[in-house]
Enzyme design. Structure first.
Site, short mmCIF file in Angstrom:
data_model
loop_
_atom_site.label_atom_id
_atom_site.label_comp_id
_atom_site.label_asym_id
_atom_site.label_seq_id
_atom_site.Cartn_x
_atom_site.Cartn_y
_atom_site.Cartn_z
N CYS A 12 0.85 -1.20 0.00
CA CYS A 12 0.00 0.00 0.00
C CYS A 12 0.88 1.24 0.00
O CYS A 12 2.10 1.16 0.18
CB CYS A 12 -0.86 -0.01 1.26
SG CYS A 12 0.13 0.06 2.75
N CYS A 99 2.48 5.78 9.09
CA CYS A 99 1.62 6.06 7.95
C CYS A 99 0.79 7.34 8.21
O CYS A 99 0.23 7.50 9.30
CB CYS A 99 0.68 4.88 7.71
SG CYS A 99 -0.44 5.22 6.34
N GLU A 129 -0.67 -0.28 16.55
CA GLU A 129 -1.39 0.91 16.07
C GLU A 129 -2.36 1.42 17.15
O GLU A 129 -2.42 2.61 17.43
CB GLU A 129 -2.17 0.59 14.79
CG GLU A 129 -2.94 1.80 14.27
CD GLU A 129 -3.84 1.50 13.07
OE1 GLU A 129 -3.48 0.64 12.25
OE2 GLU A 129 -4.90 2.13 12.97
N SER A 234 -1.96 -8.02 10.41
CA SER A 234 -3.39 -7.85 10.69
C SER A 234 -4.18 -7.66 9.39
O SER A 234 -5.24 -8.24 9.20
CB SER A 234 -3.52 -6.64 11.62
OG SER A 234 -4.78 -6.10 11.57
N ASN A 235 -3.65 -6.85 8.46
CA ASN A 235 -4.42 -6.60 7.24
C ASN A 235 -4.48 -7.84 6.36
O ASN A 235 -5.48 -8.09 5.69
CB ASN A 235 -3.92 -5.34 6.51
CG ASN A 235 -2.70 -5.59 5.67
OD1 ASN A 235 -2.79 -6.10 4.56
ND2 ASN A 235 -1.53 -5.25 6.19
FE1 F3S Z 1 -1.05 1.02 4.38
FE2 F3S Z 1 -1.25 3.14 5.83
FE3 F3S Z 1 -3.37 1.95 4.94
S1 F3S Z 1 0.24 1.54 6.09
S2 F3S Z 1 -2.86 -0.20 4.86
S3 F3S Z 1 -1.86 2.97 3.68
S4 F3S Z 1 -3.09 2.76 6.96
#
Ligand code: F3S
Length: 298
Positions: A12, A99, A129, A234-235
């Site tokens: 991402c 991020c 986080e 986690s994602n």
């Molecule tokens: Fe990536 Fe930031 Fe979203 S690290 S998954 S762009 S919250």
């Protein structure tokens, strides 16, 4: 076997940015002879972390920092207390890869809690986080995970009733349907309390949403699905959840070695295989799985 990679797969914006800041730090450290330390793994992808360790970057905790070194803060962010500790070290160069979407939540909760709002957070309280987010809150807060919606329903009601003003946020990697469910429930409780103010911010990362939507669509159309990413990510875990709900032949791997013999048999029997990858999975790992599946096929 026809192999299709889902749209919006892999790294991402936030992780790409973190990699590029880390690369820059490694280059600068080489010139200055400084050591580079990652304050906890930059991302939840053990293979990528190992590659950086091979380049001389050490993953450490805050107690092991040396003065005059370069310290890289991970994309999930750190707590306010950790940042205060870092500020006490002499001569360290801080490279903050937090991020911007996580930074936005920090700013929101700091502002709202400063205005007297208690903060409701949907997420995993053990995740870095969420620890970073809660550290920015000056008043009361309550963290609830979707798996606790039933068991902690009473505590949720008590929390909302105990405060005149409540502000809600969600961990960036949350599933929107869960957040909508929580907000509906919380608003219903708040509506019965005269003068109560309930506000909520949209804080779920669109990168996560797009990745989940594209992968979910593809999972409905193919014989098998392969999700690539760190087992502690986690994602990626949420991506696998979405995909496996739509396709019973779903596999979660970090590398080709993770496929069992029976997984490979199932894959061989699929005419179509879909691939998706978590937000911390670099393009090379996607290519590696693609060529492995091609070889299984052949
Ligand atoms: Fe990536 Fe930031 Fe979203 S690290 S998954 S762009 S919250």
């Amino acid at each position: 076997m026809k192999i299709t990679v889902a749209d919006n797969s892999g790294v991402c914006f936030g992780v790409r940015r973190a990699f590029s800041l880390l690369e820059e730090a490694v280059e600068n450290a080489k010139k200055n002879g400084a050591k580079v330390f990652m304050l906890g793994p930059l991302i939840h992808n053990p293979r990528v972390i190992k590659q950086y360790e091979e380049k001389g970057v050490s993953v450490i905790d805050i107690g092991s920092i040396q003065e005059n070194s370069c310290v890289v803060i991970r994309s999930h962010g750190i707590t306010k207390e950790e940042r205060a500790k870092l500020d006490r070290f002499m001569g360290i160069t801080l490279v903050d890869t937090t991020c911007p979407y996580v930074q936005r939540i920090h700013q929101l909760v700091e502002k709202r809690s400063g205005e007297g709002f208690a903060v409701l957070i949907m997420g995993d309280r053990e995740h870095s986080e969420v620890k970073g987010i809660t550290s920015m809150i000056s008043g009361d807060f309550f963290v609830i995970h979707p798996t606790e919606f039933d068991s902690k329903n009473g505590e949720l009601c008590d929390f909302i009733k105990a405060h005149d003003k409540v502000f809600a946020v969600a961990q960036t990697t949350s599933r929107p349907a869960n957040y909508e469910y929580l907000l509906k429930k919380a608003r219903k409780i708040a509506a019965e309390l005269p003068g109560h103010r309930f506000l909520a911010a949209e804080t779920i990362c669109t990168a996560t949403l797009k990745r989940q939507d594209s992968a979910g669509e593809l999972a409905k159309k193919v014989g098998s699905m392969v999700v690539i990413g760190g087992k502690i990510s986690s994602n990626t875990s949420k991506l696998f959840q979405v995909v496996s709900e739509k396709n019973k032949n779903s596999f979660w791997v970090e590398s080709p070695g993770d496929f069992s013999a029976s997984d490979i048999e199932k894959l061989k029997n699929s005419e179509t295989v879909g691939i998706t990858a978590g937000a911390s999975t670099p393009d090379e790992q996607i290519e590696e799985i693609k060529s492995f599946l091609g070889s299984v096929n052949g």
